[in-house]
Design an enzyme around this catalytic site. Sequence first.
Site, PDB file in Angstrom:
ATOM      1  N   GLU A 114     -15.156 -18.573 -44.983  1.00 25.67           N
ATOM      2  CA  GLU A 114     -16.505 -18.460 -45.664  1.00 25.67           C
ATOM      3  C   GLU A 114     -16.321 -19.008 -47.233  1.00 25.67           C
ATOM      4  O   GLU A 114     -15.395 -18.275 -47.789  1.00 25.67           O
ATOM      5  CB  GLU A 114     -16.903 -17.155 -45.593  1.00 25.67           C
ATOM      6  CG  GLU A 114     -17.623 -16.760 -44.332  1.00 25.67           C
ATOM      7  CD  GLU A 114     -18.165 -15.363 -44.152  1.00 25.67           C
ATOM      8  OE1 GLU A 114     -18.702 -14.946 -43.163  1.00 25.67           O
ATOM      9  OE2 GLU A 114     -18.124 -14.524 -44.947  1.00 25.67           O
ATOM     10  N   CYS A 127     -17.549 -17.722 -54.722  1.00 25.95           N
ATOM     11  CA  CYS A 127     -16.388 -16.939 -53.999  1.00 25.95           C
ATOM     12  C   CYS A 127     -15.725 -17.738 -53.098  1.00 25.95           C
ATOM     13  O   CYS A 127     -16.392 -18.158 -52.193  1.00 25.95           O
ATOM     14  CB  CYS A 127     -17.108 -15.623 -53.578  1.00 25.95           C
ATOM     15  SG  CYS A 127     -15.733 -14.468 -53.089  1.00 25.95           S
ATOM     16  N   CYS A 134      -6.281 -12.267 -43.141  1.00 21.23           N
ATOM     17  CA  CYS A 134      -5.620 -11.414 -44.292  1.00 21.23           C
ATOM     18  C   CYS A 134      -4.340 -10.662 -43.459  1.00 21.23           C
ATOM     19  O   CYS A 134      -4.535  -9.864 -42.681  1.00 21.23           O
ATOM     20  CB  CYS A 134      -6.483 -10.655 -44.841  1.00 21.23           C
ATOM     21  SG  CYS A 134      -5.771  -9.811 -46.401  1.00 21.23           S
ATOM     22  N   CYS A 138      -6.697  -3.422 -45.524  1.00 24.65           N
ATOM     23  CA  CYS A 138      -7.197  -2.082 -46.179  1.00 24.65           C
ATOM     24  C   CYS A 138      -8.440  -1.783 -45.504  1.00 24.65           C
ATOM     25  O   CYS A 138      -9.326  -2.240 -44.763  1.00 24.65           O
ATOM     26  CB  CYS A 138      -7.849  -2.855 -47.498  1.00 24.65           C
ATOM     27  SG  CYS A 138      -6.687  -3.757 -48.578  1.00 24.65           S
ATOM     28  N   CYS A 141     -12.034  -2.230 -45.412  1.00 26.19           N
ATOM     29  CA  CYS A 141     -12.453  -3.690 -45.268  1.00 26.19           C
ATOM     30  C   CYS A 141     -12.523  -4.410 -43.873  1.00 26.19           C
ATOM     31  O   CYS A 141     -11.526  -4.209 -43.233  1.00 26.19           O
ATOM     32  CB  CYS A 141     -11.442  -4.555 -46.194  1.00 26.19           C
ATOM     33  SG  CYS A 141     -11.711  -6.473 -46.208  1.00 26.19           S
ATOM     34  N   GLY A 189      -8.795 -13.263 -47.676  1.00 26.08           N
ATOM     35  CA  GLY A 189      -7.481 -13.173 -48.002  1.00 26.08           C
ATOM     36  C   GLY A 189      -6.854 -12.824 -49.186  1.00 26.08           C
ATOM     37  O   GLY A 189      -7.825 -12.416 -49.902  1.00 26.08           O
ATOM     38  N   GLU A 190      -5.659 -12.717 -49.383  1.00 25.81           N
ATOM     39  CA  GLU A 190      -5.094 -12.236 -50.547  1.00 25.81           C
ATOM     40  C   GLU A 190      -4.261 -13.116 -51.219  1.00 25.81           C
ATOM     41  O   GLU A 190      -3.406 -13.822 -50.866  1.00 25.81           O
ATOM     42  CB  GLU A 190      -3.850 -11.158 -50.127  1.00 25.81           C
ATOM     43  CG  GLU A 190      -2.816 -10.888 -51.624  1.00 25.81           C
ATOM     44  CD  GLU A 190      -3.639 -10.451 -52.693  1.00 25.81           C
ATOM     45  OE1 GLU A 190      -4.180  -9.043 -52.620  1.00 25.81           O
ATOM     46  OE2 GLU A 190      -3.331 -11.222 -53.740  1.00 25.81           O
ATOM     47  N   SER A 221      -8.776 -12.336 -57.765  1.00 28.86           N
ATOM     48  CA  SER A 221      -8.722 -10.988 -57.397  1.00 28.86           C
ATOM     49  C   SER A 221      -7.322 -10.540 -56.466  1.00 28.86           C
ATOM     50  O   SER A 221      -7.264 -11.212 -55.423  1.00 28.86           O
ATOM     51  CB  SER A 221      -9.997 -10.426 -56.705  1.00 28.86           C
ATOM     52  OG  SER A 221      -9.916  -9.193 -56.078  1.00 28.86           O
ATOM     53  N   SER A 243      -8.309  -4.740 -57.364  1.00 35.92           N
ATOM     54  CA  SER A 243      -8.923  -4.129 -56.113  1.00 35.92           C
ATOM     55  C   SER A 243      -8.045  -2.591 -56.184  1.00 35.92           C
ATOM     56  O   SER A 243      -7.327  -2.451 -55.516  1.00 35.92           O
ATOM     57  CB  SER A 243      -8.726  -4.469 -54.608  1.00 35.92           C
ATOM     58  OG  SER A 243      -9.530  -5.807 -54.562  1.00 35.92           O
ATOM     59  N   LEU A 244      -8.770  -1.806 -56.964  1.00 39.03           N
ATOM     60  CA  LEU A 244      -7.778  -0.488 -57.163  1.00 39.03           C
ATOM     61  C   LEU A 244      -8.508   0.658 -56.050  1.00 39.03           C
ATOM     62  O   LEU A 244      -7.701   1.093 -55.590  1.00 39.03           O
ATOM     63  CB  LEU A 244      -8.282   0.018 -58.638  1.00 39.03           C
ATOM     64  CG  LEU A 244      -7.390   1.358 -59.005  1.00 39.03           C
ATOM     65  CD1 LEU A 244      -6.027   1.020 -59.127  1.00 39.03           C
ATOM     66  CD2 LEU A 244      -7.948   1.799 -60.133  1.00 39.03           C
ATOM     67  N   HIS A 245      -9.723   0.943 -56.288  1.00 39.19           N
ATOM     68  CA  HIS A 245     -10.286   1.804 -55.294  1.00 39.19           C
ATOM     69  C   HIS A 245     -10.040   3.161 -55.024  1.00 39.19           C
ATOM     70  O   HIS A 245     -10.436   3.901 -54.105  1.00 39.19           O
ATOM     71  CB  HIS A 245     -10.312   1.356 -53.693  1.00 39.19           C
ATOM     72  CG  HIS A 245     -11.024  -0.333 -53.696  1.00 39.19           C
ATOM     73  ND1 HIS A 245     -12.081  -0.809 -54.451  1.00 39.19           N
ATOM     74  CD2 HIS A 245     -10.206  -1.573 -53.291  1.00 39.19           C
ATOM     75  CE1 HIS A 245     -12.084  -1.949 -54.252  1.00 39.19           C
ATOM     76  NE2 HIS A 245     -11.003  -2.434 -53.677  1.00 39.19           N
ATOM     77  N   ASN A 320     -20.689  -0.855 -48.219  1.00 44.69           N
ATOM     78  CA  ASN A 320     -21.665  -1.497 -47.383  1.00 44.69           C
ATOM     79  C   ASN A 320     -21.157  -1.210 -46.010  1.00 44.69           C
ATOM     80  O   ASN A 320     -19.991  -2.038 -45.442  1.00 44.69           O
ATOM     81  CB  ASN A 320     -21.901  -2.939 -47.468  1.00 44.69           C
ATOM     82  CG  ASN A 320     -23.158  -3.630 -46.596  1.00 44.69           C
ATOM     83  OD1 ASN A 320     -23.715  -2.566 -45.961  1.00 44.69           O
ATOM     84  ND2 ASN A 320     -23.047  -4.819 -46.626  1.00 44.69           N
ATOM     85  N   CYS A 363     -22.850 -10.729 -42.790  1.00 44.69           N
ATOM     86  CA  CYS A 363     -21.646 -11.070 -43.361  1.00 44.69           C
ATOM     87  C   CYS A 363     -20.613 -10.689 -42.404  1.00 44.69           C
ATOM     88  O   CYS A 363     -20.444  -9.582 -41.891  1.00 44.69           O
ATOM     89  CB  CYS A 363     -21.268 -10.605 -44.606  1.00 44.69           C
ATOM     90  SG  CYS A 363     -19.661 -11.059 -45.290  1.00 44.69           S
TER      91      CYS A 363
HETATM   92  S1  SF4 Z   1      -6.654  -7.903 -49.407  1.00 43.07           S
HETATM   93 FE1  SF4 Z   1      -9.051  -8.199 -49.518  1.00 43.07          FE
HETATM   94  S2  SF4 Z   1      -9.303  -9.292 -47.465  1.00 43.07           S
HETATM   95 FE2  SF4 Z   1      -7.451  -8.469 -47.209  1.00 43.07          FE
HETATM   96  S3  SF4 Z   1      -7.870  -6.522 -46.110  1.00 43.07           S
HETATM   97 FE3  SF4 Z   1      -7.474  -5.989 -48.402  1.00 43.07          FE
HETATM   98  S4  SF4 Z   1      -9.892  -6.130 -49.140  1.00 43.07           S
HETATM   99 FE4  SF4 Z   1      -9.637  -6.996 -47.206  1.00 43.07          FE
END
Ligand code: SF4
Length: 388
Positions: A114, A127, A134, A138, A141, A189-190, A221, A243-245, A320, A363
């Site tokens: 996508e 994007c 991936c 996470c 995700c 993906g990363e 990112s 992506s800290l979170h 979400n 999505c």
């Molecule tokens: S790296 Fe990004 S796409 Fe892969 S699982 Fe983590 S948040 Fe999801």
Amino acid sequence: MDHLIPDVDAVDRQPELLAIRKSLIGLDRSEIAAALVETGIDEKAARMRARQLFHWLYYRGASKFEDMSSISKEMRGWLPEKFTAERPEITSLQESTDGTRKWLVKFPDGQEVESVHIPEEDRGALCVSSQVGCTLTCSFCHTGTMKLVRNLTAGEIISQMLVARDTINEWPSPKGERMISNIVMMGMGEPLLNYDNVAKALKIIMDGEGISLSKRRITLSTSGVVPKIRQCGEELGVNLAISLHAVNNDVRDILVPINKRYPIKELLQACKEYPGSNNARRITFEYVMLDGINDSPADARELVRLLKDIPAKVNLIPFNPWPGTQYQCSSNNAMHRFAKIVNDAGYSSPIRVPRGRDIMAACGQLKSASKKAPASVRHKENAASASL
Ligand code: SF4
């Protein structure tokens, strides 16, 4: 084999030929020249033709050799026998009532990814995905629930931009305002686990004779592949998003498991040393708001402490929920309380307003409808807006 695409039409017409053509998408000038030399052209002529082809492919967006009028008629005649500049198939294109568009594109081996365009009045961010699936898991995700199928090639990464520009009709590359003014490597993906292909694609996208998008308009990112962060800064100089979170390793180990390998301290040290970041080019820290997990005032204060000495901005992302997830979005009060603490400490910390909800609601299901392979843009839709 990365760029070899079977010519299905030719196969249908002349099955005995089983023609295999090389895709020029994803090749830089020297690689195009080398491919031409292989056909028997001498090196000097190949370099000149490669410059012309590069111009047609990436500045004018031509996908057919017959349209490349500055190339000799004779050459235009045989180029399609050996090469292609065709786009991947668009399996699905959805458009939100707010103008957000989402493409599902299919590559010749049947794999799909996508990409999403988030428009503003006179600009917009695209994007882009870097992998099919991936490897990271996470826990918040949806993409993390699917296995990595494969890395995308540089050509497949660039193709997402070409397809979007075809749809938006943004050829040749505008000198001034553009509706695809920014790119965020924040799709499936990363990107730093497919660094070579991502780097090659971005260098072509930045090339001043082609698409010519400034490194300042590109954001990569990462979930925190620390050893590649410096290389990315030195070689590409693009904006960085993390992506800290979470603000402690116990929580981040669960939310972003790569943290077990590269814990918060190492990650933030890499951010402090990121080449090119300064107060004018801050690193974005993405922080998904999860009820009772990472949204307390103490978490906010710890975030402020961690970001000390880093030119940073924070992007707070309302979670979400997706079917089967164990998490819930933080309350509005909790999000605003958190944002105020971070903001009062001098860091921009907007709570992102989701865009394209009507299509984002599907999505992940867009892709899983064709194959059980959900792709999340819950966070990227917000972060894409943040990059503008
Ligand atoms: S790296 Fe990004 S796409 Fe892969 S699982 Fe983590 S948040 Fe999801």
